[in-house]
Design a protein around this motif. Structure first.
Motif, short mmCIF file in Angstrom:
data_model
loop_
_atom_site.label_atom_id
_atom_site.label_comp_id
_atom_site.label_asym_id
_atom_site.label_seq_id
_atom_site.Cartn_x
_atom_site.Cartn_y
_atom_site.Cartn_z
N ALA A 30 3.73 -4.82 10.28
CA ALA A 30 5.02 -5.68 10.18
C ALA A 30 5.33 -5.39 8.28
O ALA A 30 6.61 -5.01 7.44
CB ALA A 30 5.34 -7.33 10.51
N GLU A 31 4.26 -6.13 7.36
CA GLU A 31 4.68 -6.37 6.09
C GLU A 31 3.81 -4.10 5.85
O GLU A 31 4.79 -4.28 4.80
CB GLU A 31 3.08 -7.19 5.58
CG GLU A 31 2.67 -6.46 3.88
CD GLU A 31 4.09 -6.92 3.30
OE1 GLU A 31 4.81 -7.96 3.76
OE2 GLU A 31 4.67 -7.20 2.27
N ILE A 32 3.72 -3.49 6.41
CA ILE A 32 3.56 -2.19 6.49
C ILE A 32 4.52 -0.96 6.28
O ILE A 32 5.20 -0.75 6.10
CB ILE A 32 2.50 -1.47 7.01
CG1 ILE A 32 0.84 -2.36 6.89
CG2 ILE A 32 2.43 -0.39 7.14
CD1 ILE A 32 -0.22 -1.89 7.40
N SER A 33 5.16 -2.26 7.58
CA SER A 33 6.46 -1.53 7.79
C SER A 33 7.79 -1.79 6.73
O SER A 33 8.36 -0.76 6.12
CB SER A 33 7.49 -1.98 8.58
OG SER A 33 8.66 -1.72 9.57
N ARG A 34 7.88 -3.04 5.84
CA ARG A 34 8.33 -3.33 4.75
C ARG A 34 8.26 -1.93 3.90
O ARG A 34 8.81 -1.05 2.67
CB ARG A 34 8.24 -4.25 4.73
CG ARG A 34 8.82 -5.16 5.28
CD ARG A 34 9.01 -6.48 4.80
NE ARG A 34 7.59 -7.93 4.91
CZ ARG A 34 8.19 -7.91 5.94
NH1 ARG A 34 8.42 -7.91 7.23
NH2 ARG A 34 6.81 -8.56 6.01
N SER A 38 10.20 0.72 1.78
CA SER A 38 10.44 0.73 0.36
C SER A 38 9.65 2.12 -0.56
O SER A 38 10.50 1.93 -1.85
CB SER A 38 10.71 -0.90 0.06
OG SER A 38 9.32 -1.18 -0.12
N ALA A 39 9.23 2.39 0.46
CA ALA A 39 8.01 3.09 -0.94
C ALA A 39 9.53 3.79 -1.76
O ALA A 39 8.30 4.04 -2.79
CB ALA A 39 6.87 4.10 0.11
N ALA A 40 9.96 4.70 -0.79
CA ALA A 40 10.07 5.61 -2.58
C ALA A 40 10.90 4.90 -3.60
O ALA A 40 10.44 5.57 -4.82
CB ALA A 40 11.27 6.69 -1.14
N SER A 110 -0.57 11.77 5.60
CA SER A 110 0.16 13.03 5.28
C SER A 110 1.74 13.39 5.47
O SER A 110 2.73 13.84 4.67
CB SER A 110 -0.84 14.22 5.32
OG SER A 110 0.00 14.31 6.77
N ASN A 111 2.27 12.52 6.37
CA ASN A 111 3.66 12.68 6.62
C ASN A 111 5.20 11.97 5.86
O ASN A 111 5.86 11.99 5.74
CB ASN A 111 4.02 12.30 7.85
CG ASN A 111 3.30 13.53 8.85
OD1 ASN A 111 3.86 14.87 7.78
ND2 ASN A 111 2.91 13.57 9.97
N VAL A 112 4.01 10.72 5.21
CA VAL A 112 5.33 9.49 4.17
C VAL A 112 5.55 10.28 3.59
O VAL A 112 7.12 9.54 3.61
CB VAL A 112 3.98 8.59 4.05
CG1 VAL A 112 3.38 8.70 2.84
CG2 VAL A 112 5.12 7.06 4.14
N ASP A 113 5.28 10.73 2.80
CA ASP A 113 6.70 11.32 1.66
C ASP A 113 7.30 12.39 1.85
O ASP A 113 8.58 12.82 1.27
CB ASP A 113 5.38 12.42 0.47
CG ASP A 113 4.75 11.89 -0.01
OD1 ASP A 113 3.03 12.12 -0.50
OD2 ASP A 113 4.14 10.33 0.37
N VAL A 114 7.87 13.33 3.11
CA VAL A 114 8.91 13.56 4.10
C VAL A 114 9.00 13.10 4.50
O VAL A 114 9.84 13.65 5.83
CB VAL A 114 8.32 15.17 4.28
CG1 VAL A 114 7.57 15.74 2.63
CG2 VAL A 114 6.81 14.99 5.59
N ASN A 115 8.97 11.44 5.02
CA ASN A 115 9.80 10.67 5.67
C ASN A 115 9.68 11.03 7.29
O ASN A 115 10.82 10.93 8.08
CB ASN A 115 11.07 11.02 5.90
CG ASN A 115 11.92 9.75 5.40
OD1 ASN A 115 11.35 7.89 6.13
ND2 ASN A 115 13.49 9.96 5.94
#
Ligand code: P6P
Length: 320
Positions: A30-34, A38-40, A110-115
């Motif tokens: 749940a914390e990682i989801s947050r 909000s990472a960007a 590797s996908n996280v930067d492109v949502n």
């Protein structure tokens, strides 16, 4: 009244250590989801500037999520040892009993930067009786797992897990609670959807080429029906789709690195996903043998993976 994960864990998980570890993992996810959401804005996307044990460039979120999970699990008295995709060695405590926890903190990062959807995969194994755990205690077959699951951080954040014969899915609500939304996932036996990275076609063995060519031939070919193709590049996202609506996922051996049996890691990717898919009525092999019968020779050992709808998996026998 929606049923919350805490109630399920309290009422239905018989093994106290499994119950405690799943609760810790659920909170951490749940914390990682947050963090991912909000990472960007928080400036936490992009590379961390270091290379991990897999010789892969780590993302900043790889490091953050690995540190978060490691800290939370080490605080849990039911954790005897942990093994992370991001860490070269297992971390063993002097505790006896409890669980061994293997995890991939942010699969598909590797996908996280492109949502595009990413996820956390976890596998719980029994700790040895009467002595502290050693790293080699992780090296067991997949059927020894006490529980397995993943969180997928997509349009919804969902937590999928199995601690008994069932596979349940929980969705993160507005208050940050995991709520039961799918009491028993079941993979349809047949499918018209396959997932593979087709750009590697020239590197596969003949049986995989033949299976995929037959799917691509559609209704005019030997299968007599049209297929659809998906490839997210996050195993968690592809496997989640298969658990929700069927399909077959393939990451076979390929000739790019002939000495490497496959790309995906057995302990914290293939074994947990194989447990979930088989308990949901699907099949999971390494292209030949049931994945749950395989024993990893080392912590980060890799394997080929073919999993999903039983009819399709049984058609693939990737022998050289
Ligand atoms: P490729 C992500 O790096 C991963 O380990 C899995 O999540 C995913 O299914 C696969 O690799 C994607 O590999 O070669 O298509 O980039």
């Amino acid at each position: 009244m929606p049923i919350r994960l805490e109630a399920i864990l309290q009422d239905q998980v018989d093994h106290p250590a499994v119950r405690d570890v799943l609760a810790v993992l659920a909170d951490a996810c749940a914390e990682i989801s947050r963090l991912v959401r909000s990472a960007a804005v928080a400036g936490q996307l992009g590379a961390a500037g270091v290379v991990n044990v897999q010789q892969e460039d780590q993302k900043a979120l790889d490091v953050l999520t690995d540190e978060l999970l490691t800290a939370r699990l080490m605080e849990c008295s039911a954790v005897a040892a942990l093994a992370s995709e991001e860490q070269a060695d297992a971390v063993c405590t002097d505790r006896t009993g409890g669980c061994l926890v293997a995890f991939d903190p942010l699969d598909g990062s590797s996908n996280v930067d492109v949502n595009v959807s990413v996820g956390t995969i976890f596998s719980l194994r029994p700790a040895p009786d009467g002595r502290p755990a050693h790293p080699e205690d992780f090296l067991g077959d997949g059927r020894a797992q006490l529980a397995a699951g993943y969180a997928v951080y997509g349009p919804q954040s969902m937590l999928v897990m199995s601690f008994d014969a069932r596979v349940m899915a929980f969705s993160l609500d507005e208050d940050g609670a995991w709520v039961l939304t799918h009491p028993a996932l079941a993979v349809p036996v047949g499918t018209k959807e396959f997932a593979i990275n087709l750009s590697n076609r020239r590197h596969w063995r003949a049986p995989v080429i033949s299976y995929i060519e037959d799917c691509l031939a559609g209704r005019d070919g030997p299968r007599g029906k049209d297929f659809n193709m998906r490839w997210v590049g996050s195993m968690v996202a592809d496997v989640h789709r298969i658990l929700m609506r069927g399909g077959v996922f393939l990451y076979p051996w390929d000739a790019r690195e002939p000495d490497r049996p496959g790309k995906l890691r057995m302990l914290y990717e293939a074994h947990p996903m194989a447990l979930l898919v088989e308990r949901a009525g699907g099949r999971a092999t390494d292209g030949v043998r049931p994945l749950l019968e395989r024993v990893p020779p080392s912590l980060h050992a890799r394997t080929a993976v073919v999993l999903g709808s039983a009819d399709e998996v049984e058609r693939v026998r990737d022998v050289g």
